[in-house]
Scaffold this motif. Sequence first.
Motif, PDB file in Angstrom:
ATOM      1  N   HIS A 183       5.418  -7.922  -9.831  1.00  0.00           N
ATOM      2  CA  HIS A 183       4.177  -7.645 -10.576  1.00  0.00           C
ATOM      3  C   HIS A 183       4.259  -6.324 -11.354  1.00  0.00           C
TER       4      HIS A 183
ATOM      5  N   GLU B  82      -0.711  -5.035  -4.715  1.00  0.00           N
ATOM      6  CA  GLU B  82       0.669  -5.414  -4.381  1.00  0.00           C
ATOM      7  C   GLU B  82       1.678  -4.696  -5.281  1.00  0.00           C
TER       8      GLU B  82
ATOM      9  N   HIS C 298       8.078  -8.361  -2.693  1.00  0.00           N
ATOM     10  CA  HIS C 298       6.667  -8.750  -2.804  1.00  0.00           C
ATOM     11  C   HIS C 298       5.917  -8.482  -1.502  1.00  0.00           C
TER      12      HIS C 298
ATOM     13  N   ASP D 236       2.648 -10.686  -0.893  1.00  0.00           N
ATOM     14  CA  ASP D 236       1.611 -11.553  -1.451  1.00  0.00           C
ATOM     15  C   ASP D 236       0.532 -11.909  -0.437  1.00  0.00           C
TER      16      ASP D 236
ATOM     17  N   GLU E 231       3.194 -17.131  -7.679  1.00  0.00           N
ATOM     18  CA  GLU E 231       4.120 -16.182  -8.321  1.00  0.00           C
ATOM     19  C   GLU E 231       4.470 -16.618  -9.734  1.00  0.00           C
TER      20      GLU E 231
HETATM   21 ZN   LIG Z   1       4.006 -11.065  -5.372  1.00  0.00          ZN
END
Ligand SMILES: [Zn+2]
Length: 401
Positions: free
Chosen positions: A181, A196, A250, A252, A281
Amino acid sequence: MTRPEAIPAATGDTASDSIRTSRRALLQMAFGMVAAGLPLLSGRAEAAVTAARLQAVSRNARLTLTLNDTARWRLTATTRPARLVLHLPGTSWRGGTRLSSAGPVQSASWNNRAKQLILNLRGPVQVARAESEGSQLVIEIGPGTQAGFARLASGTIAQGNAGGTAIATRDLPLVVLDPGHGGKDPGTIGVTGTHEKRITLAAATELKRQLEATGRCRVALTRSRDVFIPLDGRVEFARKRQATLFISLHADSAPGARGASVYTLSDRASDALSAGLAQRENRADLRGGLSLPPVSPEVERILFSLVRQETRAGSDRIATTLVRSLGGEVPLLPNTHRQAAFAVLKAPDIPSILVEMGFLSDRRDEAALKRPAHRAKVAKALAEGIQNWLARHQASLAGPG
Ligand SMILES: [Zn+2]
């Protein structure tokens, strides 16, 4: 009208012949002292090269420098012109004025302002050895390929310090870390508002630090700031640099799930949780982004499946290794290694994995991932796993079978 006499620019430049001569004599004396290894300024110990030799050893050139115990060094390369550059920051040169040519090295010169020893090359080379042990730094240079030399020029080849342990070299493998991200895409927002994209960048930066400290690989981040990068841009970043390994980080959301997990690419997801993760994603950018050299579709398919098979085996091995090393440090999601169709894992030629360091949808995972100490622990486990994988990978490239 009389023109005014030109005023000397500086007092030392009134330059009668006798002054010129004595300045030259002084300079010669100074050079003599430098060549003899005598310090011009006595007192504190400054980093210095006290002897230098360049010799031909069969088809190679071997550079041997004697460093005093405070000298640090770093070796890089440029392709145009073809050069190796040995950086010796803050170091004075007392290694003598002349280094003759040898093997692939055409000439060598010390740039005192930049504190660099420049080796001008006859063509592309490979660095067979670059290590310091005790006070000796030895760099052995042999003829190489254009592609191999271009790889050398993409980063630091080797570095170390006098008196330190020897650092193995050759073109160090490149690990690309991909903090998930960024920019307009915050990723998951945790129960208490943690983004995140911030967790992934902080963790990747720490992991980079730990990996680089080993001196056994180079590390590049797909982003080191809060910017948006499309998924195919991340894959391309790694492919352009011919990375050895790609790791996307990540944290998430997955309702009801807790703990770290590791994902490899598969067209069919191993379970609903993984399918959901990949779907969310991939929404960041729907394009797969795979550009291959122009060959017939038939050949392309065959090449692609061959390369892909090898890549998948590599991805599976790194996943297994990381699950093992993470298991000793942090809570894991059951069935820790899972599969799904993550677009960011689609490089056909680079083993790629995605690590969910935990889930921001879980209060405990979120609290842990916010703590630098916990992220350092995750990074330590990942760094260990990556080291193990790289060692085995290098060995498999070196030997038959
Ligand atoms: Zn992610």
